[in-house]
Design an enzyme around this catalytic site. Structure first.
Site, PDB file in Angstrom:
ATOM      1  N   ARG A 198     -46.752 -22.978 -24.878  1.00 16.96           N
ATOM      2  CA  ARG A 198     -46.234 -21.624 -25.070  1.00 16.96           C
ATOM      3  C   ARG A 198     -47.292 -20.729 -25.700  1.00 16.96           C
ATOM      4  O   ARG A 198     -48.058 -21.160 -26.555  1.00 16.96           O
ATOM      5  CB  ARG A 198     -45.004 -21.655 -25.981  1.00 16.96           C
ATOM      6  CG  ARG A 198     -43.852 -22.490 -25.481  1.00 16.96           C
ATOM      7  CD  ARG A 198     -43.130 -21.951 -24.297  1.00 16.96           C
ATOM      8  NE  ARG A 198     -42.627 -20.613 -24.464  1.00 16.96           N
ATOM      9  CZ  ARG A 198     -41.735 -20.055 -23.621  1.00 16.96           C
ATOM     10  NH1 ARG A 198     -41.251 -20.734 -22.595  1.00 16.96           N
ATOM     11  NH2 ARG A 198     -41.337 -18.818 -23.803  1.00 16.96           N
ATOM     12  N   VAL A 199     -47.295 -19.486 -25.269  1.00  8.65           N
ATOM     13  CA  VAL A 199     -48.190 -18.512 -25.889  1.00  8.65           C
ATOM     14  C   VAL A 199     -47.402 -17.583 -26.816  1.00  8.65           C
ATOM     15  O   VAL A 199     -47.939 -16.687 -27.422  1.00  8.65           O
ATOM     16  CB  VAL A 199     -48.960 -17.681 -24.834  1.00  8.65           C
ATOM     17  CG1 VAL A 199     -49.901 -18.563 -24.036  1.00  8.65           C
ATOM     18  CG2 VAL A 199     -48.007 -16.950 -23.892  1.00  8.65           C
ATOM     19  N   ASP A 200     -46.084 -17.798 -26.870  1.00  8.57           N
ATOM     20  CA  ASP A 200     -45.263 -16.971 -27.754  1.00  8.57           C
ATOM     21  C   ASP A 200     -44.802 -17.822 -28.940  1.00  8.57           C
ATOM     22  O   ASP A 200     -45.242 -18.946 -29.119  1.00  8.57           O
ATOM     23  CB  ASP A 200     -44.069 -16.378 -26.999  1.00  8.57           C
ATOM     24  CG  ASP A 200     -43.246 -17.462 -26.293  1.00  8.57           C
ATOM     25  OD1 ASP A 200     -43.527 -18.670 -26.488  1.00  8.57           O
ATOM     26  OD2 ASP A 200     -42.326 -17.100 -25.545  1.00  8.57           O
ATOM     27  N   ASP A 201     -43.912 -17.275 -29.763  1.00  7.86           N
ATOM     28  CA  ASP A 201     -43.470 -18.014 -30.934  1.00  7.86           C
ATOM     29  C   ASP A 201     -42.289 -18.927 -30.618  1.00  7.86           C
ATOM     30  O   ASP A 201     -41.230 -18.843 -31.226  1.00  7.86           O
ATOM     31  CB  ASP A 201     -43.130 -17.047 -32.065  1.00  7.86           C
ATOM     32  CG  ASP A 201     -44.386 -16.409 -32.617  1.00  7.86           C
ATOM     33  OD1 ASP A 201     -45.397 -17.140 -32.737  1.00  7.86           O
ATOM     34  OD2 ASP A 201     -44.384 -15.203 -32.884  1.00  7.86           O
TER      35      ASP A 201
END
Ligand code: 6R9
Length: 702
Positions: A569-572
């Protein structure tokens, strides 16, 4: 095999050489030599070709065939999807004079919209049950295996239809109809699959909530979807542990009532794990499944649904706010799950298919219930846990039912590796012909063990990348069509056009090797249509970051062969044991504790779970941070979100979190601390108070 074709002999040679068991051998001193390491490295990067015996019988049996089909799926979608849609029943055929789909992916040009199979009317339940009950009533539909080894049940197609119809009749009798929401909170008993199908039959929109979620989490989903009816059980067993299911539902309903949502009926299956007499019972709302459902007529009409009528909503975590109700519709989801099931699992009529996922997650929706049932597969449904009564339970089940296709998550594979190969080798797994992986990147070591020890090197592995939002497989090997590379989800499924985007410029990377943010161009049949009740959130989450593309939230690398390697994932969002957990959810749960002032949560690498949760907390003025306090904080998260979201580490920050002058938490620094990479913390000069970092480091282990 097109460009990669080395011929059968070449394949066999490469296969033998790269996976020679001797490469694992250590030197007599017990240390791996440099040479062994190099051999191991090359083995882990190996390209593994499917055996000729598999290829010869596969639906798609060469790279060329895959390429041709892929091209058609993208260039002539009406033709490609039309052929697959025609394998299913449509009460009213969709309008073939119109384009098979229409969509807008560009927020700058107007609202995001997606539709497939215009004007068609069909029903998922009819396709998944009635067709097979008519053609093969005595054939096996479900092979249910309970928590205990002596609990099992075969459900035939005719029985499945009867039980679905009875529930459909009951739901109608209490006023549930097309478009109404129904919440399902059930363990992995046949009733769970039956409940989903009964909703689909009458056009009600199901919302399955994984029965490991807490009462709070259930309540927030009840408040969002406002169901008339909840379907549940008294309890369940998970290994040696009894779980009181109805108690959670009672608490969830009470909480939702406080927010003005009134569930009218709770239908309770009297599960042997917990007798109904021992449950709280409220005559005005609770009904015993066997009294009200099992007494209904065994036939019930089908509600014919438009292609774009909603089928279900399923809540999933994002990087911000509360979980989103991902909404899937009828026609596209049906065709998408069927097509992927058929081609990715190379389905054959004699297969016994076992997907270990709980139906509370998308994997269970698409590949425990809908996909396999539409394709008339015999499906194993397992209620227990993989390590009860011992770590050989999965392999006992494969042995008992003659499972041919086994689909699970890397975390399960990693957790079983440590029990040793004997546990596997002592069971007869000779029926297995194909293995699958889903939920998180599979590390090459686990891939190799899965391939060698479980699959005895004769089973291809399909590492399937997809999401709740995508509804069905997106990037995955077709098992007989081309080589697998351990750790790579490989190539796009038919009709899927992935692309890599530069996160800085928002521009697409040129074709060829590269690394970026994974986006998808153009619509595919099984994609979500909206966030239930919040189309704006749908547009903001998936279509605003990189206008014109569907943004997956994952990063990926593309290699010289065009294979995709998902990097995470590149998000939280943290992926714990294949479950998506939003950091925001855990943070807001922590600060619910009245002594916790602030919290920041990051993921860190974990041997078994893939990622684990690391929580940094700031306590309120004067609060002492003790072992007891730590426990309380963990309990708070367990009760607000669910046990699977419990932080593995809680780290006290006595002087606060590292923040920029504008007050933004610098998660980059927290990630480094969680990973024990203090050296990589780098520049802290932009922090409002750089000394905070030292204090945090000093308090490690407290
Ligand atoms: C099906 C499912 C989706 C997220 C996704 C990605 C991760 C899933 C993967 C994978 C690498 C795979 N993910 N499959 N990463 N390789 N084969 O898991 O849906 O629960 O919505 O999670 O899971 O990060 O974005 P969901």
């Amino acid at each position: 095999f097109g460009n990669n074709d080395h011929g059968i002999a070449g394949r066999a040679r490469k296969y033998r050489v790269t996976l020679d068991p001797r490469m694992d051998s250590t030197s007599p001193t017990g240390e791996a030599s440099v040479h062994d390491d190099a051999m191991k490295e090359s083995a882990l990067n190996a390209t593994v070709y499917p055996p000729a015996s598999f290829v010869n019988n596969a639906h798609v049996s060469s790279l060329k065939q895959y390429n041709d089909m892929y091209r058609e799926s993208v260039d002539r979608p009406a033709k490609f999807w039309g052929k697959i849609a025609d394998e299913l029943y449509w009460h009213t055929p969709y309008d073939k004079s119109k384009p098979v789909h229409s969509f807008n992916f560009d927020v700058r040009k107007g609202p995001i919209s997606i539709s497939w199979f215009p004007g068609g009317k069909t029903n998922l339940c009819y396709n998944a049950v009635d067709r097979h009950a008519a053609s093969d009533p005595k054939g096996t539909a479900l092979l249910w295996e309970g928590n205990e080894t002596n609990q099992d049940e075969v459900v035939t197609w005719a029985q499945l239809k009867e039980r679905v119809c009875q529930l459909a009749n009951y739901l109608r009798s209490v006023g549930v109809g097309k478009g109404d929401n129904v919440t399902i909170y059930l363990p992995m008993v046949p009733h769970l699959v039956i409940s989903m199908l009964a909703c689909a039959r009458i056009g009600a929109v199901h919302s399955v909530v994984f029965a490991g979620f807490s009462a709070d989490a259930l309540a927030s989903r009840l408040v969002d979807s406002k169901p008339k009816v909840v379907l549940t059980s008294t309890g369940t067993m998970r290994g040696a542990k009894p779980i009181p299911i109805k108690k959670v539902v009672d608490a969830g309903i009470k909480l939702s009532k406080d927010k003005g949502v009134h569930v009218e009926r709770v239908v309770v299956y009297d599960h042997p794990a917990l007798p109904l007499a021992q449950c709280n019972w409220d005559e005005s709302i609770d009904a015993n499944w066997s009294d009200v459902v099992d007494t209904q007529p065994k036939d019930s009409p089908v509600e014919w649904m438009d292609s774009e009528d909603p089928l279900f909503r399923l809540y999933t975590s994002g990087s911000t706010g509360t979980p989103k109700g991902v909404l899937h519709t009828t026609g596209g989801y049906m065709v998408g799950t069927y097509a992927t099931f058929k081609y990715v699992f190379d389905h054959k009529p004699d297969d016994v298919f076992w997907c270990t996922a709980d139906a509370g997650w998308i994997t269970g929706h698409s590949y425990l219930a809908y996909g396999p049932l539409i394709a008339k597969a015999k499906c194993v449904v397992f209620e227990g846990v993989p390590t009860y009564p011992d770590a050989g339970r999965c392999w006992d089940i494969v042995d008992k039912y003659g499972v041919t296709v086994f689909y699970t998550a890397p975390t399960l594979i990693r957790s079983l590796i440590r029990f040793g190969d004997d546990v596997v080798n002592s069971r007869d797994l000779s029926t297995l012909r194909l293995l699958g992986s889903v939920g998180e990147p599979i590390n090459p070591e686990a891939w190799k063990w899965y391939h060698e020890v479980v699959g005895k090197r004769k089973c291809p592995i399909v590492d399937t990348w997809w999401q709740t939002e995508t509804g069905a497989h997106m990037i995955t090997p077709l098992p007989g069509a081309f080589a697998q590379k351990p750790g790579s989800a490989s190539r796009p499924f038919f009709g899927v056009v992935p692309t890599l985007v530069d996160s800085q410029t928002g521009k697409e990377l040129p074709p060829g090797p590269g690394e970026g943010v994974l986006c998808i161009k153009g619509a595919w049949p099984s994609m979500m249509r909206t966030v239930a009740g919040n189309h704006q959130r749908f547009e903001e989450t998936y279509f605003s970051t990189y206008p014109g593309f569907y943004f997956t939230g994952d990063g990926a690398r593309r290699d010289e062969d065009g294979y995709f390697w998902i990097t995470g994932r590149v998000d939280d969002v943290i992926n714990v044991s294949g479950h998506r957990i939003g950091t925001a959810e855990v943070e807001s749960a922590l600060v619910e504790h009245d002594k916790c002032a602030e919290a920041a949560v990051v993921g860190y690498e974990h041997d078994i779970k893939g990622q684990a949760i690391y929580a940094f907390v700031v306590m309120k003025e004067g609060v002492e941070f003790t072992a007891e306090m730590k426990k309380e904080l963990v309990m708070t998260v367990r009760s607000i979100v669910g046990a699977f979201a419990a932080p593995d580490t809680i780290h006290w920050c006595p002087t606060g979190l590292p923040k920029t002058r504008s007050g933004k938490i610098m998660r980059r620094i927290l990630r480094k601390i969680a990973a024990h990479e203090e050296d990589g913390i780098g520049d802290t000069s932009t922090l409002a108070d750089p000394a905070v970092v030292n204090t945090i480091l000093e308090w490690r282990g407290n």
